[in-house]
Design a protein around this motif. Structure first.
Motif, PDB file in Angstrom:
ATOM      1  N   ASN A 107     -42.686  53.475  43.704  1.00  0.00           N
ATOM      2  CA  ASN A 107     -42.536  54.701  44.500  1.00  0.00           C
ATOM      3  C   ASN A 107     -43.683  54.874  45.488  1.00  0.00           C
ATOM      4  O   ASN A 107     -43.473  55.262  46.643  1.00  0.00           O
ATOM      5  CB  ASN A 107     -42.474  55.920  43.578  1.00  0.00           C
ATOM      6  CG  ASN A 107     -41.138  56.068  42.888  1.00  0.00           C
ATOM      7  OD1 ASN A 107     -40.118  55.633  43.417  1.00  0.00           O
ATOM      8  ND2 ASN A 107     -41.134  56.660  41.706  1.00  0.00           N
ATOM      9  N   LEU A 108     -44.906  54.584  45.040  1.00  0.00           N
ATOM     10  CA  LEU A 108     -46.064  54.709  45.929  1.00  0.00           C
ATOM     11  C   LEU A 108     -45.994  53.708  47.071  1.00  0.00           C
ATOM     12  O   LEU A 108     -46.294  54.034  48.223  1.00  0.00           O
ATOM     13  CB  LEU A 108     -47.357  54.508  45.125  1.00  0.00           C
ATOM     14  CG  LEU A 108     -47.723  55.616  44.130  1.00  0.00           C
ATOM     15  CD1 LEU A 108     -48.945  55.228  43.317  1.00  0.00           C
ATOM     16  CD2 LEU A 108     -47.961  56.933  44.852  1.00  0.00           C
ATOM     17  N   VAL A 109     -45.596  52.468  46.747  1.00  0.00           N
ATOM     18  CA  VAL A 109     -45.450  51.443  47.794  1.00  0.00           C
ATOM     19  C   VAL A 109     -44.388  51.870  48.801  1.00  0.00           C
ATOM     20  O   VAL A 109     -44.569  51.751  50.022  1.00  0.00           O
ATOM     21  CB  VAL A 109     -45.090  50.087  47.158  1.00  0.00           C
ATOM     22  CG1 VAL A 109     -44.733  49.067  48.242  1.00  0.00           C
ATOM     23  CG2 VAL A 109     -46.250  49.563  46.324  1.00  0.00           C
ATOM     24  N   TYR A 110     -43.272  52.390  48.276  1.00  0.00           N
ATOM     25  CA  TYR A 110     -42.181  52.835  49.156  1.00  0.00           C
ATOM     26  C   TYR A 110     -42.642  53.972  50.057  1.00  0.00           C
ATOM     27  O   TYR A 110     -42.375  53.964  51.264  1.00  0.00           O
ATOM     28  CB  TYR A 110     -40.991  53.275  48.308  1.00  0.00           C
ATOM     29  CG  TYR A 110     -39.876  53.900  49.110  1.00  0.00           C
ATOM     30  CD1 TYR A 110     -39.012  53.113  49.871  1.00  0.00           C
ATOM     31  CD2 TYR A 110     -39.694  55.291  49.103  1.00  0.00           C
ATOM     32  CE1 TYR A 110     -37.991  53.691  50.607  1.00  0.00           C
ATOM     33  CE2 TYR A 110     -38.674  55.868  49.839  1.00  0.00           C
ATOM     34  CZ  TYR A 110     -37.826  55.072  50.589  1.00  0.00           C
ATOM     35  OH  TYR A 110     -36.826  55.643  51.318  1.00  0.00           O
ATOM     36  N   ARG A 111     -43.351  54.964  49.493  1.00  0.00           N
ATOM     37  CA  ARG A 111     -43.810  56.099  50.284  1.00  0.00           C
ATOM     38  C   ARG A 111     -44.822  55.660  51.347  1.00  0.00           C
ATOM     39  O   ARG A 111     -44.808  56.170  52.473  1.00  0.00           O
ATOM     40  CB  ARG A 111     -44.426  57.167  49.383  1.00  0.00           C
ATOM     41  CG  ARG A 111     -43.392  57.976  48.622  1.00  0.00           C
ATOM     42  CD  ARG A 111     -43.977  59.306  48.138  1.00  0.00           C
ATOM     43  NE  ARG A 111     -45.002  59.097  47.131  1.00  0.00           N
ATOM     44  CZ  ARG A 111     -44.760  59.067  45.825  1.00  0.00           C
ATOM     45  NH1 ARG A 111     -43.525  59.206  45.373  1.00  0.00           N
ATOM     46  NH2 ARG A 111     -45.729  58.901  44.966  1.00  0.00           N
ATOM     47  N   ASN A 112     -45.691  54.720  50.985  1.00  0.00           N
ATOM     48  CA  ASN A 112     -46.670  54.233  51.962  1.00  0.00           C
ATOM     49  C   ASN A 112     -45.985  53.522  53.121  1.00  0.00           C
ATOM     50  O   ASN A 112     -46.363  53.690  54.287  1.00  0.00           O
ATOM     51  CB  ASN A 112     -47.667  53.287  51.276  1.00  0.00           C
ATOM     52  CG  ASN A 112     -48.639  54.029  50.384  1.00  0.00           C
ATOM     53  OD1 ASN A 112     -48.902  55.213  50.590  1.00  0.00           O
ATOM     54  ND2 ASN A 112     -49.184  53.339  49.386  1.00  0.00           N
ATOM     55  N   ARG A 113     -44.979  52.715  52.791  1.00  0.00           N
ATOM     56  CA  ARG A 113     -44.249  52.013  53.851  1.00  0.00           C
ATOM     57  C   ARG A 113     -43.483  52.990  54.734  1.00  0.00           C
ATOM     58  O   ARG A 113     -43.436  52.832  55.957  1.00  0.00           O
ATOM     59  CB  ARG A 113     -43.295  50.994  53.239  1.00  0.00           C
ATOM     60  CG  ARG A 113     -44.008  49.787  52.632  1.00  0.00           C
ATOM     61  CD  ARG A 113     -43.034  48.769  52.095  1.00  0.00           C
ATOM     62  NE  ARG A 113     -43.718  47.595  51.584  1.00  0.00           N
ATOM     63  CZ  ARG A 113     -43.100  46.555  51.038  1.00  0.00           C
ATOM     64  NH1 ARG A 113     -41.775  46.554  50.928  1.00  0.00           N
ATOM     65  NH2 ARG A 113     -43.797  45.518  50.597  1.00  0.00           N
ATOM     66  N   GLN A 114     -42.881  54.009  54.108  1.00  0.00           N
ATOM     67  CA  GLN A 114     -42.169  55.020  54.879  1.00  0.00           C
ATOM     68  C   GLN A 114     -43.114  55.771  55.808  1.00  0.00           C
ATOM     69  O   GLN A 114     -42.778  56.061  56.964  1.00  0.00           O
ATOM     70  CB  GLN A 114     -41.479  56.007  53.937  1.00  0.00           C
ATOM     71  CG  GLN A 114     -40.254  55.443  53.225  1.00  0.00           C
ATOM     72  CD  GLN A 114     -39.130  55.165  54.182  1.00  0.00           C
ATOM     73  OE1 GLN A 114     -38.920  54.016  54.577  1.00  0.00           O
ATOM     74  NE2 GLN A 114     -38.408  56.198  54.588  1.00  0.00           N
ATOM     75  N   ALA A 115     -44.308  56.073  55.282  1.00  0.00           N
ATOM     76  CA  ALA A 115     -45.289  56.784  56.101  1.00  0.00           C
ATOM     77  C   ALA A 115     -45.722  55.936  57.293  1.00  0.00           C
ATOM     78  O   ALA A 115     -45.886  56.440  58.408  1.00  0.00           O
ATOM     79  CB  ALA A 115     -46.499  57.163  55.252  1.00  0.00           C
ATOM     80  N   LYS A 116     -45.902  54.634  57.059  1.00  0.00           N
ATOM     81  CA  LYS A 116     -46.302  53.739  58.157  1.00  0.00           C
ATOM     82  C   LYS A 116     -45.201  53.637  59.205  1.00  0.00           C
ATOM     83  O   LYS A 116     -45.458  53.626  60.403  1.00  0.00           O
ATOM     84  CB  LYS A 116     -46.634  52.362  57.599  1.00  0.00           C
ATOM     85  CG  LYS A 116     -47.943  52.319  56.815  1.00  0.00           C
ATOM     86  CD  LYS A 116     -48.224  50.921  56.288  1.00  0.00           C
ATOM     87  CE  LYS A 116     -49.527  50.896  55.494  1.00  0.00           C
ATOM     88  NZ  LYS A 116     -49.803  49.545  54.939  1.00  0.00           N
ATOM     89  N   ARG A 117     -43.934  53.559  58.723  1.00  0.00           N
ATOM     90  CA  ARG A 117     -42.829  53.472  59.675  1.00  0.00           C
ATOM     91  C   ARG A 117     -42.702  54.744  60.500  1.00  0.00           C
ATOM     92  O   ARG A 117     -42.489  54.693  61.712  1.00  0.00           O
ATOM     93  CB  ARG A 117     -41.520  53.225  58.921  1.00  0.00           C
ATOM     94  CG  ARG A 117     -41.400  51.805  58.360  1.00  0.00           C
ATOM     95  CD  ARG A 117     -40.184  51.671  57.476  1.00  0.00           C
ATOM     96  NE  ARG A 117     -40.128  50.356  56.854  1.00  0.00           N
ATOM     97  CZ  ARG A 117     -39.287  50.027  55.889  1.00  0.00           C
ATOM     98  NH1 ARG A 117     -38.428  50.938  55.425  1.00  0.00           N
ATOM     99  NH2 ARG A 117     -39.293  48.817  55.380  1.00  0.00           N
ATOM    100  N   LYS A 118     -42.843  55.886  59.857  1.00  0.00           N
ATOM    101  CA  LYS A 118     -42.765  57.147  60.585  1.00  0.00           C
ATOM    102  C   LYS A 118     -43.918  57.271  61.566  1.00  0.00           C
ATOM    103  O   LYS A 118     -43.758  57.777  62.666  1.00  0.00           O
ATOM    104  CB  LYS A 118     -42.771  58.316  59.603  1.00  0.00           C
ATOM    105  CG  LYS A 118     -41.488  58.437  58.800  1.00  0.00           C
ATOM    106  CD  LYS A 118     -41.558  59.601  57.825  1.00  0.00           C
ATOM    107  CE  LYS A 118     -40.270  59.707  57.026  1.00  0.00           C
ATOM    108  NZ  LYS A 118     -40.321  60.801  56.028  1.00  0.00           N
TER     109      LYS A 118
END
Length: 266
Positions: free
Chosen positions: A229-240
């Protein structure tokens, strides 16, 4: 007993078990010390772990006495299930203490009392935190020593495993505390683990043995899910962050302001 492969295997196994058992202690200490002012937190963590190390080493010298704590000393009525040994009473008290503190911390978190950090930390003294750490160290140390005695009868191996495992925890305790405090979901998960472990201690105090694999297996699985979940959220934050271009947005705002300023008044 000569130093050979059997002792090496016993040491490595005990070292890993001490690390697994010690993680609970580190998380609990990190949560307790988080209520102290920032400049006192690291010192409290080091003192807490040093006390845990000293207590475990002392208890190892009294291993035979620890084993003798399994003899019943208190009984309620004629029910066999209500016979309690010294170890049972310690586990019961420790489990209830752990559940109380973890539940209180969850209450603070959910009720938004963490926003009043200054007031909360002002009411928590360094001495109170150290006393709480000593109490829970006693419970975790008892479990650790019983595990060590069951693994080997070599005192040097047991002490070496304890010293190295807690020494490693002293090095990473600050990073663990910072990580837990930075991620609210991780902190809530850690508090839930502490409640689960506290309930296990209470159960063992009543004579219901729970296999450690049934506890640490689900904990390990939950940690793995949270890491994803943390990896996913970090990637989402970078994409945004890549899609949003703050410079252009600010520029567009400035252009809008400039255009409205240059537009003649009607």
């Amino acid at each position: 007993m000569p130093f050979g492969p059997e002792l090496i295997i016993a040491f490595l196994t005990l070292f890993v078990l001490e690390l697994i058992l010690g993680v609970d202690n580190v998380v609990f200490i990190s949560i307790l010390t988080n209520r102290l002012p920032k400049h006192q937190q690291q010192r409290a963590r080091i003192i807490g772990l040093a006390l845990a190390m000293g207590l475990r080493i002392v208890l190892l010298f009294f291993a035979s006495w620890i084993v003798g704590l399994t003899d019943p000393i208190v009984s309620i009525g004629s029910v066999e299930a209500l016979e309690f040994s010294g170890r049972d009473l310690i586990l019961l008290a420790g489990g209830l203490f752990l559940n109380y503190n973890a539940t209180t911390e969850i209450h603070h978190k959910l009720e938004g009392e963490d926003e009043n950090q200054d007031e909360t930390k002002g009411s928590t003294t360094f001495g109170k935190v150290i006393i709480q750490i000593i109490l829970i160290d006693a419970v975790f140390s008892l479990d650790s020593v019983i595990t060590a005695v069951g693994m080997t009868d070599n005192l040097i191996i047991m002490i070496a495993a304890v010293v190295l495992s807690i020494g490693l925890m002293m090095v990473v305790a600050g990073q663990i505390a910072d990580f837990v405090n930075r991620h609210p979901t991780v902190k809530m998960l850690a508090l839930s683990f502490l409640i689960l472990i506290g309930a296990t201690l209470v159960g063992e105090g009543f004579g219901y043995h729970v296999d450690k694999a049934l506890i640490y297996g689900p904990i390990g699985f939950a940690i793995g899910v949270e890491v994803l979940n943390l990896v996913y959220r970090n990637r989402q934050a970078k994409r945004k962050g890549a899609e949003r271009t703050p410079v252009h947005l600010q520029g567009s705002k400035r252009v809008g302001v400039r255009e409205s300023a240059e537009r003649p008044a009607r």
